[in-house]
Design a protein around this motif. Structure first.
Motif, PDB file in Angstrom:
ATOM      1  N   GLN A   1     -61.351  23.673   5.765  1.00 48.66           N
ATOM      2  CA  GLN A   1     -60.857  24.363   4.567  1.00 48.66           C
ATOM      3  C   GLN A   1     -59.701  23.640   3.871  1.00 48.66           C
ATOM      4  N   LYS A   2     -59.435  22.388   4.250  1.00 47.59           N
ATOM      5  CA  LYS A   2     -58.384  21.612   3.592  1.00 47.59           C
ATOM      6  C   LYS A   2     -58.972  20.797   2.449  1.00 47.59           C
ATOM      7  N   LYS A   3     -58.095  20.299   1.578  1.00 52.33           N
ATOM      8  CA  LYS A   3     -58.544  19.549   0.410  1.00 52.33           C
ATOM      9  C   LYS A   3     -59.149  18.205   0.806  1.00 52.33           C
ATOM     10  N   ILE A   4     -60.153  17.789   0.027  1.00 55.01           N
ATOM     11  CA  ILE A   4     -60.694  16.442   0.140  1.00 55.01           C
ATOM     12  C   ILE A   4     -60.219  15.686  -1.096  1.00 55.01           C
ATOM     13  N   ARG A   5     -59.485  14.610  -0.885  1.00 58.84           N
ATOM     14  CA  ARG A   5     -58.868  13.892  -2.011  1.00 58.84           C
ATOM     15  C   ARG A   5     -59.908  12.995  -2.707  1.00 58.84           C
ATOM     16  N   ILE A   6     -60.765  13.653  -3.484  1.00 59.35           N
ATOM     17  CA  ILE A   6     -61.913  12.964  -4.076  1.00 59.35           C
ATOM     18  C   ILE A   6     -61.529  12.065  -5.247  1.00 59.35           C
ATOM     19  N   TYR A   7     -60.321  12.194  -5.797  1.00 56.21           N
ATOM     20  CA  TYR A   7     -59.946  11.430  -6.981  1.00 56.21           C
ATOM     21  C   TYR A   7     -59.326  10.075  -6.658  1.00 56.21           C
ATOM     22  N   HIS A   8     -59.128   9.767  -5.387  1.00 57.93           N
ATOM     23  CA  HIS A   8     -58.414   8.538  -5.020  1.00 57.93           C
ATOM     24  C   HIS A   8     -59.339   7.433  -4.512  1.00 57.93           C
ATOM     25  N   SER A   9     -60.421   7.805  -3.890  1.00 60.15           N
ATOM     26  CA  SER A   9     -61.349   6.806  -3.348  1.00 60.15           C
ATOM     27  C   SER A   9     -62.651   7.503  -2.949  1.00 60.15           C
ATOM     28  N   LEU A  10     -63.600   6.708  -2.459  1.00 60.80           N
ATOM     29  CA  LEU A  10     -64.864   7.270  -1.986  1.00 60.80           C
ATOM     30  C   LEU A  10     -64.624   7.911  -0.619  1.00 60.80           C
ATOM     31  N   VAL A  11     -64.446   9.225  -0.618  1.00 61.53           N
ATOM     32  CA  VAL A  11     -64.144   9.933   0.624  1.00 61.53           C
ATOM     33  C   VAL A  11     -65.051  11.146   0.754  1.00 61.53           C
ATOM     34  N   GLY A  12     -65.121  11.670   1.979  1.00 57.04           N
ATOM     35  CA  GLY A  12     -65.881  12.887   2.225  1.00 57.04           C
ATOM     36  C   GLY A  12     -67.364  12.625   2.411  1.00 57.04           C
ATOM     37  N   LEU A  13     -68.028  13.637   2.948  1.00 54.88           N
ATOM     38  CA  LEU A  13     -69.466  13.582   3.181  1.00 54.88           C
ATOM     39  C   LEU A  13     -70.090  14.885   2.693  1.00 54.88           C
ATOM     40  N   HIS A  14     -71.294  14.813   2.202  1.00 55.74           N
ATOM     41  CA  HIS A  14     -72.024  16.034   1.864  1.00 55.74           C
ATOM     42  C   HIS A  14     -73.415  15.947   2.470  1.00 55.74           C
ATOM     43  N   CYS A  15     -73.927  17.104   2.908  1.00 53.92           N
ATOM     44  CA  CYS A  15     -75.284  17.166   3.468  1.00 53.92           C
ATOM     45  C   CYS A  15     -76.253  17.526   2.347  1.00 53.92           C
ATOM     46  N   VAL A  16     -77.322  16.762   2.238  1.00 52.51           N
ATOM     47  CA  VAL A  16     -78.246  16.968   1.126  1.00 52.51           C
ATOM     48  C   VAL A  16     -79.099  18.214   1.299  1.00 52.51           C
ATOM     49  N   TRP A  17     -79.109  18.838   2.503  1.00 56.51           N
ATOM     50  CA  TRP A  17     -79.941  20.020   2.728  1.00 56.51           C
ATOM     51  C   TRP A  17     -79.149  21.320   2.726  1.00 56.51           C
ATOM     52  N   CYS A  18     -78.030  21.373   3.412  1.00 59.98           N
ATOM     53  CA  CYS A  18     -77.237  22.618   3.419  1.00 59.98           C
ATOM     54  C   CYS A  18     -76.102  22.568   2.405  1.00 59.98           C
ATOM     55  N   HIS A  19     -75.841  21.350   1.836  1.00 59.95           N
ATOM     56  CA  HIS A  19     -74.835  21.137   0.798  1.00 59.95           C
ATOM     57  C   HIS A  19     -73.411  21.407   1.277  1.00 59.95           C
ATOM     58  N   LEU A  20     -73.186  21.324   2.592  1.00 57.17           N
ATOM     59  CA  LEU A  20     -71.816  21.393   3.112  1.00 57.17           C
ATOM     60  C   LEU A  20     -71.062  20.131   2.716  1.00 57.17           C
ATOM     61  N   GLU A  21     -69.768  20.282   2.467  1.00 55.05           N
ATOM     62  CA  GLU A  21     -68.905  19.150   2.129  1.00 55.05           C
ATOM     63  C   GLU A  21     -67.765  19.092   3.141  1.00 55.05           C
ATOM     64  N   ILE A  22     -67.574  17.927   3.772  1.00 57.20           N
ATOM     65  CA  ILE A  22     -66.579  17.820   4.846  1.00 57.20           C
ATOM     66  C   ILE A  22     -65.812  16.506   4.746  1.00 57.20           C
ATOM     67  N   HIS A  23     -64.636  16.466   5.454  1.00 57.04           N
ATOM     68  CA  HIS A  23     -63.912  15.209   5.625  1.00 57.04           C
ATOM     69  C   HIS A  23     -64.705  14.284   6.539  1.00 57.04           C
ATOM     70  N   ASP A  24     -64.474  13.001   6.401  1.00 63.51           N
ATOM     71  CA  ASP A  24     -65.098  12.043   7.329  1.00 63.51           C
ATOM     72  C   ASP A  24     -64.685  12.357   8.767  1.00 63.51           C
ATOM     73  N   ASP A  25     -63.409  12.740   8.954  1.00 66.50           N
ATOM     74  CA  ASP A  25     -62.895  13.005  10.304  1.00 66.50           C
ATOM     75  C   ASP A  25     -63.473  14.278  10.912  1.00 66.50           C
ATOM     76  N   CYS A  26     -64.022  15.163  10.076  1.00 64.37           N
ATOM     77  CA  CYS A  26     -64.579  16.424  10.591  1.00 64.37           C
ATOM     78  C   CYS A  26     -66.031  16.279  11.055  1.00 64.37           C
ATOM     79  N   LEU A  27     -66.627  15.117  10.819  1.00 61.00           N
ATOM     80  CA  LEU A  27     -68.035  14.930  11.169  1.00 61.00           C
ATOM     81  C   LEU A  27     -68.323  15.144  12.659  1.00 61.00           C
ATOM     82  N   PRO A  28     -67.494  14.612  13.595  1.00 60.67           N
ATOM     83  CA  PRO A  28     -67.789  14.816  15.022  1.00 60.67           C
ATOM     84  C   PRO A  28     -67.851  16.287  15.435  1.00 60.67           C
ATOM     85  N   ALA A  29     -67.146  17.149  14.688  1.00 60.17           N
ATOM     86  CA  ALA A  29     -67.125  18.574  15.054  1.00 60.17           C
ATOM     87  C   ALA A  29     -68.343  19.328  14.537  1.00 60.17           C
ATOM     88  N   MET A  30     -69.128  18.672  13.709  1.00 57.30           N
ATOM     89  CA  MET A  30     -70.317  19.330  13.156  1.00 57.30           C
ATOM     90  C   MET A  30     -71.505  19.147  14.098  1.00 57.30           C
TER      91      MET A  30
END
Length: 734
Positions: free
Chosen positions: A285-314
């Motif tokens: 639930q924290k901000k993803i700083r999308i305006y500074h660089s290519l960051v974050g991940l999105h799933c093309v099926w469930c459309h969840l958006e997460i930090h790169d660091d949050c991927l292992p917890a998914m």
């Protein structure tokens, strides 16, 4: 003639597209007329003059006259230096340039367009494209690219480099085989030619040009594309690149079906970098700083958006998110050969893999949806609603599985219905106008399906009367499609009546227009109402640029109604026809009518209720109409008609009399409540004695003396949207 040459203005191009929407001609047909037909006199080598160009436009656009400013601007835009060098007169254009340009803009299979383009520019007919011929194609691609809102300043060198790569054997020229191969494998070529991409599961992106309203970063080079700049976005996975980065892009991660047994039944997340439009992580639930660089991940099926660091917890498994009830998961679609346990052996002599199969057929793929879900079969008419239809198609290709979204302009509705034929509990969403909905209902009716799916409507047309009655609104204006899909989950099924129309003409020397439909879904009318619609229809086909908004259409309709009131072409209609309801004559002697409307739904002409509002008794609609019972197949008593409420599933029609064009215009503009209620019945017959204007579901025609029989055909399951949420005095939802 003015010497200025170049591209036509955006407004001219928009006007041209409007004309093309109403034309049924193909460039290849018109070209034959110039090469060896009645228009050959206008041909000067490979060129035509301004008069010949005007004839080309008239035939191709199927209009009597193209506005001079538009035809002149188009003509001048084709006057390239090449054409001037090769011809005697200055005021000529190359017919191949003109033909190629329009062929790229019209619908059709990419393979056919590619071959057509090749043959047009192979001017010496030697089966190869030399450097000068390739250069002409690049000019045409630049022309089309500008109208697709591409940034063209750096496009020419990219195109030149791409055309060099197409020369696979390094011979310095391009053969037809190389050209077609390039069209199938070089992704930007199809986009730059203005052609639609076809869905393939071979790692190809489905690119579309996009201008970004916020800073976005290229998935390949990771540098900024820039605010308001042009780039390419994949419809399937939202992978974003600069134009020049497209050829080096990583393969598309989206697979629309399971290609091995281990993938069947369990859907995995498919993560793509970037594309985090919300700017907030769904995991922490924290901000993803999308305006500074290519960051974050999105799933093309469930459309969840997460930090790169949050991927292992998914977790590994994907539940397809909020739209899981609608999505046909790739893990639920698999080749039929895998279901039977057969193994496909690939040899060098037989390179036919699963990808080579025609995957639009039910024989190639098997569907086994998740239990208790309702997969959505989506049909989109891209030409409906201006550019809205095309944008809706793109959005649904991302929100759902692209394999469940069908472009009606390509192959019609049949491939989609065949693909879903054995899917249990599926629903259909039709994105288009009333005409598109009628087309789909008729196709479903004729398809002999084991399960008849309920149909919902996303209104993209002009009138959208059926969508209004089913509570899907009067027109899509860019609302959140995800919310509309959630509303669809809670929708209810109602079985809508459909009616057969039989027109039996009398022997006469006069010729009728063709009857547009044999089925009534919405309404039928004779007289003043149809006369206004007929004039509207003729004018719209002749000057489509004047009918490009719902408000303009209303104003035009009101103008035609006003002029009709002056001429009164349908005055004393009761003297020109007789009406029978269920075999009994309907007495019209005490009325002075100019029109009669037969209604299946309580909405015509974009929201007009000719039957009018009914002061509801305490019981419900269905209860009222059921209480009338079998004895009330015919209702003509004025007192009873006052309490009758329209019901699109009661197997009865409402019959309304219209006193004149002024009354019709007042009803249309909401200045008057309704027409004169004549009857409610289950069968109706008209006998006419002179040529009269008529219409079915908004499509008008002129009909010579005839007998018209309207009888109940069947019922189709339709989805009714949830009731609108009301607000209290303070504006809070109740």
């Amino acid at each position: 003639m003015a010497k200025e040459r170049g591209l036509i203005s955006p407004s001219d191009f928009a006007q041209l597209q409007k004309y093309m929407e109403y034309s049924t001609r193909k460039v290849s047909d018109v070209l034959k007329l110039f090469e060896d037909g009645e228009m050959a006199e206008y041909l000067q080598g490979d060129a035509i003059g301004y008069e010949g160009f005007q004839q080309f436009l008239k035939i191709y656009l199927e209009v009597d006259n193209v506005p001079s400013p538009l035809s002149l601007a188009l003509f001048q835009s084709f006057q390239t230096s090449y054409c001037l060098e090769k011809t005697v007169k200055e005021d000529v254009v190359c017919l191949s340039d003109v033909s190629c340009y329009f062929s790229l803009l019209e619908g059709g299979r990419p393979e056919d367009k590619l071959e057509f383009t090749f043959k047009l520019y192979d001017t010496d007919r030697n089966g190869i494209l030399d450097s000068s011929e390739v250069d002409k194609i690049i000019i045409q691609m630049m022309r089309v690219a500008e109208y697709l809102d591409w940034e063209v300043s750096e496009l020419r060198p990219i195109l030149q480099e791409m055309m060099k790569e197409i020369d696979y054997d390094g011979s310095g020229s391009v053969s037809l085989a190389e050209w077609l191969r390039a069209g199938a494998t070089t992704v930007p070529l199809l986009v730059l030619l203005g052609l639609e991409m076809t869905l393939k599961d071979n790692g190809q992106h489905m690119w579309r040009p996009k201008r970004f309203p916020r800073p976005v970063y290229c998935n390949l080079c990771e540098s900024s594309i820039g605010l308001g700049k042009q780039g390419l976005s994949c419809n399937l996975c939202k992978y974003v690149v600069h134009d020049q980065c497209a050829m080096k892009a990583q393969p598309c991660e989206v697979s629309t079906y399971a290609k091995s047994r281990k993938d069947i039944g369990v859907q995995s997340h498919v993560w793509v970098r970037g594309g985090c439009e919300s700017g907030r992580c769904d995991r922490c639930q924290k901000k993803i700083r999308i305006y500074h660089s290519l960051v974050g991940l999105h799933c093309v099926w469930c459309h969840l958006e997460i930090h790169d660091d949050c991927l292992p917890a998914m977790g590994h498994e994907c539940d397809c998110g909020l739209l899981r009830d609608h999505i046909l998961r790739p893990s639920s679609i698999y080749p039929s050969v895998l279901a039977s346990g057969q193994e496909r052996k690939i040899s060098k002599t037989n390179q036919k893999t699963v990808d080579d199969l025609n995957l639009s057929t039910s024989e190639a793929l098997r569907i086994d949806p998740v239990s208790n879900t309702h997969p959505l079969l989506v049909f989109v008419n891209p030409k409906s609603g201006g550019k809205q239809g095309e944008r809706v198609l793109w959005k649904f290709q991302y929100l759902l599985n692209p394999r469940q979204v069908f472009n009606l302009l390509k192959d019609g509705p049949e491939p989609g219905l065949r693909f879903f034929r054995d899917v249990p509990d599926y629903r259909v969403l039709v994105c288009g106008g009333d005409g598109t909905v009628g087309w789909i209902l008729e196709t479903i009716d004729k398809a002999n399906l084991p399960f008849v799916p309920p149909v919902a409507v996303l209104p993209l047309g002009t009138g959208n009367d059926l969508a209004r009655c089913l509570r899907w609104g009067g027109g899509y204006e860019g609302q959140n499609l995800g919310k509309i899909l959630k509303d669809l989950e809670t929708s209810k099924v109602v079985h809508m009546d459909r009616w057969s129309v039989e027109v039996i003409p009398q022997q006469t020397e006069e010729k009728s227009d063709p009857v547009p439909f044999q089925i009534i879904n919405n309404y039928f009318s004779i007289g003043v109402d149809a006369s206004i619609a007929h004039r509207f229809h003729i004018m719209r086909e002749k000057y489509p640029e004047k009918f490009n908004s719902r408000m303009k259409n209303k104003l035009w309709y009101f103008e035609f109604a006003t002029s009709e009131s002056i001429f009164s072409t349908c005055k004393k209609l009761e003297e020109s026809l007789t009406v029978e309801i269920c075999g009994k004559p309907l007495d019209l002697s005490n009325l002075s009518l100019e029109g009669i409307a037969v209604l299946n739904i309580p909405s015509t002409h974009g929201g007009s209720n000719l039957w009018g509002d009914t002061k509801r008794p305490h019981s419900d609609i269905h209860g009222i109409n059921q209480a009338l019972g079998a004895t009330a197949k015919v209702i003509t008593d004025p007192d009873i008609l006052k309490t009758c409420v329209p019901d699109l599933s009661d197997k009865r029609l409402e019959v309304v009399g219209l006193e004149g064009a002024i009354e019709m215009g007042q009803i249309y503009t909401k200045l008057k409540n309704a027409g004169h209620r004549l009857a409610k019945c289950s069968e109706i017959t008209f006998h006419t004695t002179k040529t009269l204007p008529m219409q079915i579901d908004g499509e008008p025609w002129m009909q010579t003396p005839c007998t018209i029989k309207i009888t109940h055909r069947n019922q189709m399951p339709m989805l009714v949207g949830p009731p609108p949420r009301s607000c209290n005095f303070f504006g809070f939802l109740c």
